[in-house]
Motif scaffolding. Structure first.
Motif, PDB file in Angstrom:
ATOM      1  N   VAL A 493      11.362  -3.157  32.368  1.00 56.22           N
ATOM      2  CA  VAL A 493      11.044  -4.662  32.337  1.00 56.22           C
ATOM      3  C   VAL A 493      12.222  -4.704  31.307  1.00 56.22           C
ATOM      4  CG1 VAL A 493       9.549  -6.218  30.615  1.00 56.22           C
ATOM      5  CG2 VAL A 493       8.482  -4.237  31.797  1.00 56.22           C
ATOM      6  N   ALA A 494      13.408  -5.353  32.041  1.00 60.38           N
ATOM      7  CA  ALA A 494      14.614  -5.472  31.627  1.00 60.38           C
ATOM      8  C   ALA A 494      15.292  -6.791  32.020  1.00 60.38           C
ATOM      9  CB  ALA A 494      15.538  -4.349  31.793  1.00 60.38           C
ATOM     10  N   VAL A 495      16.480  -7.057  31.572  1.00 63.06           N
ATOM     11  CA  VAL A 495      17.051  -8.353  31.967  1.00 63.06           C
ATOM     12  C   VAL A 495      18.844  -7.825  31.831  1.00 63.06           C
ATOM     13  CG1 VAL A 495      17.050  -9.591  29.818  1.00 63.06           C
ATOM     14  CG2 VAL A 495      17.691 -10.879  32.121  1.00 63.06           C
ATOM     15  N   LEU A 496      19.846  -8.722  32.692  1.00 62.04           N
ATOM     16  CA  LEU A 496      21.120  -8.367  32.511  1.00 62.04           C
ATOM     17  C   LEU A 496      21.537  -9.692  31.649  1.00 62.04           C
ATOM     18  CD1 LEU A 496      22.445  -6.945  35.678  1.00 62.04           C
ATOM     19  CD2 LEU A 496      21.723  -5.547  33.547  1.00 62.04           C
ATOM     20  N   GLY A 497      22.722  -9.291  30.811  1.00 60.52           N
ATOM     21  CA  GLY A 497      23.303 -10.478  30.363  1.00 60.52           C
ATOM     22  C   GLY A 497      24.718 -10.767  31.158  1.00 60.52           C
ATOM     23  N   ASP A 498      25.220 -11.848  31.007  1.00 62.90           N
ATOM     24  CA  ASP A 498      26.598 -12.303  31.880  1.00 62.90           C
ATOM     25  C   ASP A 498      27.751 -12.176  31.031  1.00 62.90           C
ATOM     26  OD1 ASP A 498      27.997 -13.063  33.591  1.00 62.90           O
ATOM     27  OD2 ASP A 498      27.524 -15.330  33.789  1.00 62.90           O
ATOM     28  N   LEU A 499      28.522 -11.143  31.518  1.00 69.59           N
ATOM     29  CA  LEU A 499      29.648 -10.812  30.602  1.00 69.59           C
ATOM     30  C   LEU A 499      30.857 -11.301  31.403  1.00 69.59           C
ATOM     31  CD1 LEU A 499      30.614  -9.474  27.988  1.00 69.59           C
ATOM     32  CD2 LEU A 499      30.883  -7.132  29.443  1.00 69.59           C
ATOM     33  N   ILE A 500      31.754 -11.796  30.564  1.00 69.00           N
ATOM     34  CA  ILE A 500      33.152 -12.113  31.200  1.00 69.00           C
ATOM     35  C   ILE A 500      33.898 -10.958  31.510  1.00 69.00           C
ATOM     36  CG2 ILE A 500      34.356 -12.221  29.046  1.00 69.00           C
ATOM     37  CD1 ILE A 500      35.681 -14.668  29.808  1.00 69.00           C
ATOM     38  N   PRO A 501      34.693 -11.283  32.907  1.00 69.18           N
ATOM     39  CA  PRO A 501      35.199 -10.201  33.429  1.00 69.18           C
ATOM     40  C   PRO A 501      36.699 -10.135  32.777  1.00 69.18           C
ATOM     41  CG  PRO A 501      35.296 -11.848  34.882  1.00 69.18           C
ATOM     42  CD  PRO A 501      34.319 -12.146  33.772  1.00 69.18           C
ATOM     43  N   VAL A 502      36.820  -9.495  31.736  1.00 61.41           N
ATOM     44  CA  VAL A 502      38.108  -9.282  30.938  1.00 61.41           C
ATOM     45  C   VAL A 502      38.126  -7.906  30.266  1.00 61.41           C
ATOM     46  CG1 VAL A 502      39.450 -10.072  29.004  1.00 61.41           C
ATOM     47  CG2 VAL A 502      38.402 -11.780  30.392  1.00 61.41           C
ATOM     48  N   ARG A 503      39.027  -7.088  30.656  1.00 61.23           N
ATOM     49  CA  ARG A 503      39.352  -5.853  30.155  1.00 61.23           C
ATOM     50  C   ARG A 503      39.682  -5.732  28.566  1.00 61.23           C
ATOM     51  NH1 ARG A 503      37.788  -1.448  33.021  1.00 61.23           N
ATOM     52  NH2 ARG A 503      37.455  -1.792  35.177  1.00 61.23           N
ATOM     53  N   PHE A 598      29.401   6.358  23.337  1.00 59.43           N
ATOM     54  CA  PHE A 598      29.598   6.775  24.604  1.00 59.43           C
ATOM     55  C   PHE A 598      31.083   6.676  24.992  1.00 59.43           C
ATOM     56  CE2 PHE A 598      25.206   5.355  24.799  1.00 59.43           C
ATOM     57  CZ  PHE A 598      24.707   6.490  25.386  1.00 59.43           C
ATOM     58  N   HIS A 599      31.573   7.627  25.389  1.00 64.56           N
ATOM     59  CA  HIS A 599      33.066   7.609  25.879  1.00 64.56           C
ATOM     60  C   HIS A 599      33.065   7.714  27.449  1.00 64.56           C
ATOM     61  CE1 HIS A 599      34.863   8.173  22.066  1.00 64.56           C
ATOM     62  NE2 HIS A 599      33.614   8.985  21.717  1.00 64.56           N
ATOM     63  N   CYS A 600      33.453   6.694  28.038  1.00 63.96           N
ATOM     64  CA  CYS A 600      33.232   6.864  29.490  1.00 63.96           C
ATOM     65  C   CYS A 600      34.456   5.697  30.197  1.00 63.96           C
ATOM     66  CB  CYS A 600      32.107   6.188  30.054  1.00 63.96           C
ATOM     67  SG  CYS A 600      31.875   5.983  31.688  1.00 63.96           S
ATOM     68  N   HIS A 601      35.130   6.002  31.142  1.00 62.69           N
ATOM     69  CA  HIS A 601      36.062   5.255  31.866  1.00 62.69           C
ATOM     70  C   HIS A 601      35.349   4.324  32.798  1.00 62.69           C
ATOM     71  CE1 HIS A 601      39.640   3.779  33.518  1.00 62.69           C
ATOM     72  NE2 HIS A 601      39.429   3.931  34.662  1.00 62.69           N
ATOM     73  N   PHE A 602      35.108   2.971  32.173  1.00 62.32           N
ATOM     74  CA  PHE A 602      34.382   2.278  33.454  1.00 62.32           C
ATOM     75  C   PHE A 602      35.125   1.747  34.497  1.00 62.32           C
ATOM     76  CE2 PHE A 602      32.759   1.679  28.924  1.00 62.32           C
ATOM     77  CZ  PHE A 602      31.316   2.092  28.924  1.00 62.32           C
ATOM     78  N   ARG A 603      34.722   2.029  35.670  1.00 59.10           N
ATOM     79  CA  ARG A 603      35.474   1.541  36.809  1.00 59.10           C
ATOM     80  C   ARG A 603      35.355   0.308  37.199  1.00 59.10           C
ATOM     81  NH1 ARG A 603      30.688   4.024  38.712  1.00 59.10           N
ATOM     82  NH2 ARG A 603      29.429   2.827  40.319  1.00 59.10           N
ATOM     83  N   ASN A 604      34.046  -0.322  36.971  1.00 57.88           N
ATOM     84  CA  ASN A 604      33.945  -1.815  37.117  1.00 57.88           C
ATOM     85  C   ASN A 604      33.581  -2.533  35.829  1.00 57.88           C
ATOM     86  OD1 ASN A 604      34.718  -1.475  39.867  1.00 57.88           O
ATOM     87  ND2 ASN A 604      32.353  -0.722  40.165  1.00 57.88           N
ATOM     88  N   TYR A 605      33.576  -3.740  35.857  1.00 57.23           N
ATOM     89  CA  TYR A 605      32.954  -4.457  34.825  1.00 57.23           C
ATOM     90  C   TYR A 605      31.471  -4.136  34.720  1.00 57.23           C
ATOM     91  CZ  TYR A 605      37.362  -7.205  35.108  1.00 57.23           C
ATOM     92  OH  TYR A 605      38.803  -7.436  35.031  1.00 57.23           O
ATOM     93  N   VAL A 606      31.056  -4.302  33.244  1.00 57.29           N
ATOM     94  CA  VAL A 606      29.611  -4.041  33.077  1.00 57.29           C
ATOM     95  C   VAL A 606      28.856  -4.970  32.400  1.00 57.29           C
ATOM     96  CG1 VAL A 606      29.883  -1.373  32.913  1.00 57.29           C
ATOM     97  CG2 VAL A 606      30.310  -3.007  30.928  1.00 57.29           C
ATOM     98  N   HIS A 607      27.606  -5.357  32.429  1.00 58.03           N
ATOM     99  CA  HIS A 607      26.871  -6.333  31.905  1.00 58.03           C
ATOM    100  C   HIS A 607      26.205  -5.587  30.549  1.00 58.03           C
ATOM    101  CE1 HIS A 607      27.480  -9.392  35.278  1.00 58.03           C
ATOM    102  NE2 HIS A 607      27.880  -8.307  35.820  1.00 58.03           N
TER     103      HIS A 607
END
Length: 632
Positions: A493-503, A598-607
């Motif tokens: 029971v979840a939902v995503l937020g809209d995050l701007i694609p800026v690193r 968390f330590h992770c190299h995010f390969r794509n943008y996340v929400h």
């Protein structure tokens, strides 16, 4: 006198009359005011602050302070202050009304003078064409007469030659006859004088015979040609026709309509121009136009209505049109003789309607903002222009408006400065020009700002009107009553937020109740909708679990969590995402306490992602500046 001098002179006279009327009205309205002040009233406002205006020939209205009046010499107060204020307001209102009325009249006269100027130019052009037409006819008549003269002179020369040749031949014949007569006479005289009788008898008979034969020949003594020359009537019918045609204006040739120029249209009007590449005289033009319907079948009998406008100039502004619509236009020229053929048809476009910014889908962070909008037009547009200006502390626009042009799609990522507020709007652009700007939205770069994506929400979740709070009700819905699609969560029971694609670095906070089980963190856009947050390798989350003995917290990724114990239950949790460092950190905001990273190299943008494992509520707080304790 030049038209501009006439126009300037008339407007100067109007300006002097307006100034005279204004000053006379001012003096008449100021008299009772000064009397009242002299009686014992303190002037609440100096009448000298009233304004008068003057009109220049090539200028708009210019307002100057009136220096002619002076304040009342008395300064005593009495009970007439309210009356003075009322009279002053009435005077001000009357002056403003008169000024506006005169301003409108001056504007009308300036427009009329401009129209007269256009008529003047049209008369000049028609005179030039008429003069060239007359000169051309004159040259044609002279050329035709010269040709006729040359032809007649050549005919006379030929006739003269033939007459002289005939006379010469007759002269030769006469000479030959005279020579023959002379020879016979001389021969006869010789025979007569001869003393040889035998020779005389021998030659006399042939000579007599020759004389008889010569006598029988008749000599034509009449002239072989007439002395007078033939004077045939000259055929000058074509010259007469040409002379008559001087007073007849030929029908004009087809005009040439110009292609549409940039910025030549508004949302409901088009400015159309055309040319006449000939010296034809034209009394007026008729411009025809109709909308082009792309979805109308070719064999349809319901063709759009054709409208017509009659003008005297080679340009026209067509009004009351549809926005962002394509129109087909053609033009004809008319004079006293007839109507020209129609020009080739041209296609013009009106300016689009203003776009509609989708504020619920706009996001921002300290370095940039992602603006999304709807076109607002049925037909496609060429591009969009995003305009932004910095917002002052008083909420008004400050500084120069910047523009981002040639945006091909309905979204734009804008690089901004940190800690500022911006006013942003969008215009749609086609060949006719830019549309009016859309409604302005305010964007702040204090912190990361986003909305919840309702199209990803589980059917059991309810999203608040401001799109920042999610609710999980007590009533369980049967599976058959749930509406799932490819983008909604089906298990968690979840939902995503809209995050701007800026690193860059992003921060937001989440507020929950003690008794609510939740999952908060980040996930890729393509995270499995049939899986729990944190149970796969595409999501990272902090989970709260209620047990009979304590509150348990897990930091899950791919189903694994480190063994951590949190003694103080956080109610407001800060989430810090740093793309450059590859970290996702959680904090207890009330205690300014670091919980886990968390330590992770995010390969794509996340929400951002948010989930509830039992009935309750969860509220997202964003657009806030990241605290210093999160910058470790």
């Amino acid at each position: 006198m030049d038209l501009y001098e006439i126009r300037g002179g008339r407007l100067d006279v109007i300006a002097e009359e307006a100034e005279h009327q204004d000053l006379s009205r001012e003096s008449s309205t100021m008299e009772p005011y000064n009397v009242a002040s002299a009686r014992g009233g303190r002037a609440t406002r100096d009448v000298s602050t009233f304004q008068r205006f003057s009109v220049g020939t090539n200028e708009s209205l210019r307002f100057e302070p009136c220096e002619g009046s002076s304040p009342s010499p008395t300064g005593a107060e009495d009970g007439h202050d309210d009356d003075n204020v009322f009279r002053e307001r009435e005077t001000e209102s009357e002056i403003v009304t008169t000024r506006n009325r005169l301003q409108g009249k001056v504007a009308e006269m300036e427009n009329f003078a401009g129209h007269l100027e256009e008529i003047f130019l049209t008369v000049e052009e028609n005179f030039g064409r008429r003069e060239q037409h007359l000169e051309q006819h004159y040259n044609d008549v002279l050329q035709t007469l010269s040709q006729r003269y040359d032809e007649r002179a050549a005919a006379l020369e030929d006739e003269k030659k033939s007459k002289l040749e005939a006379l010469y031949r007759q002269l030769l014949a006469c000479g030959q006859a005279l020579d023959a007569s002379k020879e016979l006479i001389e021969t006869a005289q010789e025979i007569y004088r001869s003393r040889d009788k035998r020779l005389f008898l021998k030659t006399v008979m042939p000579t007599i015979k020759r004389i008889e034969e010569f006598a029988k020949e008749e000599t034509d003594l009449t002239l072989s040609t007439q002395l007078e020359f033939n004077t045939p009537l000259a055929d000058l019918s074509d010259v007469k026709t040409m002379m008559d045609s001087i007073n007849v204006v030929p029908a004009p040739s087809a005009p040439v309509i110009n292609p549409q120029m940039p910025n030549s249209a508004t949302q409901t009007s088009l400015r159309v121009c055309w040319s006449l590449f000939s010296d034809d005289t034209v009394e007026y033009y008729e411009l025809y136009y109709r909308p082009v319907l792309e979805d109308m079948p070719a064999d349809s009998t319901c063709t759009p209505h054709v409208s017509k406008v009659k003008v005297k100039e080679t340009h026209c502004t067509v009004a009351e049109l549809l926005p962002n619509a394509q129109y087909e236009l053609w033009v004809t020229a008319t004079n006293t003789t007839g109507i020209s053929p129609a020009s080739e048809k041209a296609l013009y476009m009106t300016v689009p309607s203003p776009p509609v910014i989708k504020q619920r889908e706009c996001t921002s962070c300290p370095e940039a903002a992602l603006i999304r909008w709807e076109s607002g037009n049925t037909n496609p547009v060429d591009s969009y222009t995003v305009e932004l200006s910095e917002m002052g502390s008083d909420g008004t626009e400050r500084g120069v408006t910047e523009s981002i042009v040639a945006v091909p799609t309905c979204q734009c990522l804008i690089q901004l400065q940190t800690g500022r507020r911006y006013l942003i709007s969008v215009r749609a652009v086609n060949i006719g020009g830019p549309s009016d700007r859309s409604d302005v939205i305010t964007v702040s770069t204090t912190g990361t700002f986003f909305y919840l994506l309702e199209d990803t929400a589980h059917p059991c979740l309810s999203i608040s009107e401001d799109s920042f709070t999610m609710f999980y009700g007590d009533e369980e819905l049967p599976i058959s009553a749930m509406a799932f699609d490819d983008n909604t969560f089906t298990r968690c029971v979840a939902v995503l937020g809209d995050l701007i694609p800026v690193r860059g670095r992003h921060y937001w906070e989440v507020e929950v109740d003690y008794g609510t089980e939740f999952r908060i963190g980040v996930a890729y856009k393509d995270t499995e909708r049939s899986s729990y947050l944190g149970a796969n390798n595409t999501s990272w989350c902090m989970r709260h679990i209620l047990t009979p003995s304590r509150h348990k917290y897990e930091f899950l990724h791919n189903g694994w969590s480190p063994d951590l114990r949190i003694t103080v239950n956080p109610v407001r949790i800060g989430v810090a995402l740093d793309y450059e460092r590859g970290t996702l950190s959680f904090f207890n905001v009330d205690l300014e306490q670091h919980l886990h990273t968390f330590h992770c190299h995010f390969r794509n943008y996340v929400h951002p992602c948010f989930g509830l494992d039992n009935p309750g509520a969860l509220t997202v707080h964003n657009g806030i500046e990241a605290p210093e304790y999160t910058l470790f």
